[in-house]
Design a protein around this motif. Structure first.
Motif, PDB file in Angstrom:
ATOM      1  N   PHE A 103      15.136  45.213  72.709  1.00 40.23           N
ATOM      2  CA  PHE A 103      15.207  44.137  73.707  1.00 40.23           C
ATOM      3  C   PHE A 103      15.677  42.848  73.028  1.00 40.23           C
ATOM      4  N   THR A 104      16.398  42.027  73.789  1.00 41.56           N
ATOM      5  CA  THR A 104      16.840  40.727  73.291  1.00 41.56           C
ATOM      6  C   THR A 104      16.565  39.657  74.345  1.00 41.56           C
ATOM      7  N   ILE A 105      15.844  38.623  73.944  1.00 43.33           N
ATOM      8  CA  ILE A 105      15.581  37.495  74.845  1.00 43.33           C
ATOM      9  C   ILE A 105      16.596  36.395  74.555  1.00 43.33           C
ATOM     10  N   SER A 106      17.024  35.722  75.608  1.00 45.44           N
ATOM     11  CA  SER A 106      17.951  34.606  75.443  1.00 45.44           C
ATOM     12  C   SER A 106      17.795  33.678  76.633  1.00 45.44           C
ATOM     13  N   GLN A 107      18.386  32.508  76.520  1.00 43.44           N
ATOM     14  CA  GLN A 107      18.332  31.574  77.641  1.00 43.44           C
ATOM     15  C   GLN A 107      19.611  30.766  77.696  1.00 43.44           C
ATOM     16  N   ASP A 108      19.933  30.338  78.891  1.00 43.86           N
ATOM     17  CA  ASP A 108      21.075  29.472  79.128  1.00 43.86           C
ATOM     18  C   ASP A 108      20.500  28.190  79.721  1.00 43.86           C
ATOM     19  N   ASN A 109      20.391  27.160  78.900  1.00 41.74           N
ATOM     20  CA  ASN A 109      19.760  25.922  79.362  1.00 41.74           C
ATOM     21  C   ASN A 109      20.533  25.283  80.509  1.00 41.74           C
ATOM     22  N   ALA A 110      21.842  25.352  80.439  1.00 44.19           N
ATOM     23  CA  ALA A 110      22.657  24.730  81.492  1.00 44.19           C
ATOM     24  C   ALA A 110      22.447  25.413  82.839  1.00 44.19           C
ATOM     25  N   ALA A 111      22.190  26.717  82.789  1.00 44.76           N
ATOM     26  CA  ALA A 111      22.001  27.483  84.021  1.00 44.76           C
ATOM     27  C   ALA A 111      20.526  27.629  84.385  1.00 44.76           C
ATOM     28  N   ASN A 112      19.645  27.053  83.571  1.00 43.90           N
ATOM     29  CA  ASN A 112      18.201  27.184  83.807  1.00 43.90           C
ATOM     30  C   ASN A 112      17.786  28.644  83.974  1.00 43.90           C
ATOM     31  N   THR A 113      18.331  29.495  83.130  1.00 43.93           N
ATOM     32  CA  THR A 113      18.090  30.926  83.267  1.00 43.93           C
ATOM     33  C   THR A 113      17.623  31.539  81.951  1.00 43.93           C
ATOM     34  N   LEU A 114      16.602  32.352  82.056  1.00 42.64           N
ATOM     35  CA  LEU A 114      16.074  33.139  80.952  1.00 42.64           C
ATOM     36  C   LEU A 114      16.504  34.581  81.164  1.00 42.64           C
ATOM     37  N   TYR A 115      16.831  35.280  80.080  1.00 44.60           N
ATOM     38  CA  TYR A 115      17.301  36.658  80.178  1.00 44.60           C
ATOM     39  C   TYR A 115      16.454  37.574  79.289  1.00 44.60           C
ATOM     40  N   LEU A 116      16.448  38.841  79.664  1.00 44.22           N
ATOM     41  CA  LEU A 116      15.906  39.878  78.788  1.00 44.22           C
ATOM     42  C   LEU A 116      16.856  41.069  78.883  1.00 44.22           C
ATOM     43  N   GLN A 117      17.621  41.264  77.823  1.00 40.85           N
ATOM     44  CA  GLN A 117      18.508  42.425  77.745  1.00 40.85           C
ATOM     45  C   GLN A 117      17.716  43.576  77.165  1.00 40.85           C
ATOM     46  N   MET A 118      17.677  44.685  77.882  1.00 37.69           N
ATOM     47  CA  MET A 118      16.900  45.842  77.457  1.00 37.69           C
ATOM     48  C   MET A 118      17.821  47.033  77.250  1.00 37.69           C
ATOM     49  N   HIS A 119      17.780  47.594  76.067  1.00 36.14           N
ATOM     50  CA  HIS A 119      18.579  48.774  75.739  1.00 36.14           C
ATOM     51  C   HIS A 119      17.648  49.925  75.342  1.00 36.14           C
ATOM     52  N   THR A 120      18.207  51.116  75.343  1.00 39.02           N
ATOM     53  CA  THR A 120      17.488  52.325  74.905  1.00 39.02           C
ATOM     54  C   THR A 120      16.113  52.392  75.570  1.00 39.02           C
ATOM     55  N   LEU A 121      16.116  52.234  76.878  1.00 38.99           N
ATOM     56  CA  LEU A 121      14.853  52.191  77.611  1.00 38.99           C
ATOM     57  C   LEU A 121      14.125  53.525  77.532  1.00 38.99           C
ATOM     58  N   LYS A 122      12.810  53.426  77.500  1.00 36.28           N
ATOM     59  CA  LYS A 122      11.947  54.598  77.414  1.00 36.28           C
ATOM     60  C   LYS A 122      11.053  54.634  78.656  1.00 36.28           C
ATOM     61  N   THR A 123      10.503  55.785  78.943  1.00 38.14           N
ATOM     62  CA  THR A 123       9.623  55.902  80.112  1.00 38.14           C
ATOM     63  C   THR A 123       8.435  54.954  79.985  1.00 38.14           C
ATOM     64  N   GLU A 124       7.983  54.722  78.769  1.00 35.93           N
ATOM     65  CA  GLU A 124       6.842  53.827  78.574  1.00 35.93           C
ATOM     66  C   GLU A 124       7.190  52.353  78.787  1.00 35.93           C
ATOM     67  N   ASP A 125       8.456  52.040  79.013  1.00 40.14           N
ATOM     68  CA  ASP A 125       8.849  50.675  79.367  1.00 40.14           C
ATOM     69  C   ASP A 125       8.667  50.413  80.859  1.00 40.14           C
ATOM     70  N   THR A 126       8.347  51.437  81.614  1.00 35.57           N
ATOM     71  CA  THR A 126       8.129  51.267  83.049  1.00 35.57           C
ATOM     72  C   THR A 126       6.981  50.299  83.301  1.00 35.57           C
ATOM     73  N   ALA A 127       7.273  49.241  84.056  1.00 41.05           N
ATOM     74  CA  ALA A 127       6.282  48.200  84.312  1.00 41.05           C
ATOM     75  C   ALA A 127       6.880  47.159  85.245  1.00 41.05           C
ATOM     76  N   VAL A 128       6.031  46.281  85.727  1.00 39.39           N
ATOM     77  CA  VAL A 128       6.508  45.058  86.369  1.00 39.39           C
ATOM     78  C   VAL A 128       6.699  44.027  85.262  1.00 39.39           C
ATOM     79  N   TYR A 129       7.862  43.443  85.213  1.00 33.97           N
ATOM     80  CA  TYR A 129       8.190  42.468  84.181  1.00 33.97           C
ATOM     81  C   TYR A 129       8.097  41.055  84.768  1.00 33.97           C
ATOM     82  N   TYR A 130       7.401  40.205  84.038  1.00 30.75           N
ATOM     83  CA  TYR A 130       7.160  38.840  84.487  1.00 30.75           C
ATOM     84  C   TYR A 130       7.812  37.833  83.553  1.00 30.75           C
ATOM     85  N   CYS A 131       8.492  36.887  84.146  1.00 32.77           N
ATOM     86  CA  CYS A 131       8.971  35.716  83.429  1.00 32.77           C
ATOM     87  C   CYS A 131       7.829  34.705  83.402  1.00 32.77           C
ATOM     88  N   ALA A 132       7.692  33.994  82.294  1.00 33.31           N
ATOM     89  CA  ALA A 132       6.620  33.005  82.187  1.00 33.31           C
ATOM     90  C   ALA A 132       7.090  31.841  81.324  1.00 33.31           C
TER      91      ALA A 132
END
Length: 123
Positions: A67-96
């Motif tokens: 996973f890679t976290i990043s943000q674009d301050n100009a766009a007021n946006t936070l990102y989470l790029q997720m690769h090679t996902l596994k079944t155990e990654d199943t969840a509700v994901y929350y931004c905070a």
């Protein structure tokens, strides 16, 4: 009034990728840290990743390297790029986000801000 709105969740097969977005309104990026957490059915909400106001990042051991976290301050946006996902990654994901009050950043668990969550299902 601070509002965090996640998007980008969905269903994907194991090994696939997803990119989560979190658009923040009423919040000034770069003042305090922002985070991703997740909660699987029947489990406690757990930390996934943080990006600090200086741009440094940290990850839970279970997602580091995938996973890679990043943000674009100009766009007021936070990102989470997720690769090679596994079944155990199943969840509700929350931004905070930390709350800045009196020059101090308070973490989400100390009274910061939470989004409503977006479901990620890996099968």
């Amino acid at each position: 009034h601070v509002q965090l709105v996640e998007s980008g969740g969905g269903s994907v097969q194991a090994g696939g990728s997803l990119k989560l977005h979190c658009v923040a309104s009423g919040y000034i990026f770069g003042t305090c840290a922002m985070h991703w957490y997740r909660q699987a059915p029947g489990k406690e909400r757990e930390f996934v990743s943080t990006i600090s106001n200086d741009g440094s990042t940290s990850y839970a051991d279970s997602v580091r390297g995938r996973f890679t976290i990043s943000q674009d301050n100009a766009a007021n946006t936070l990102y989470l790029q997720m690769h090679t996902l596994k079944t155990e990654d199943t969840a509700v994901y929350y931004c905070a986000a930390d709350r800045l009050l009196g020059g101090v950043c308070y973490t989400p668990r100390e009274g910061g801000y939470w989004g409503q969550g977006t479901q990620v299902t890996v099968s």
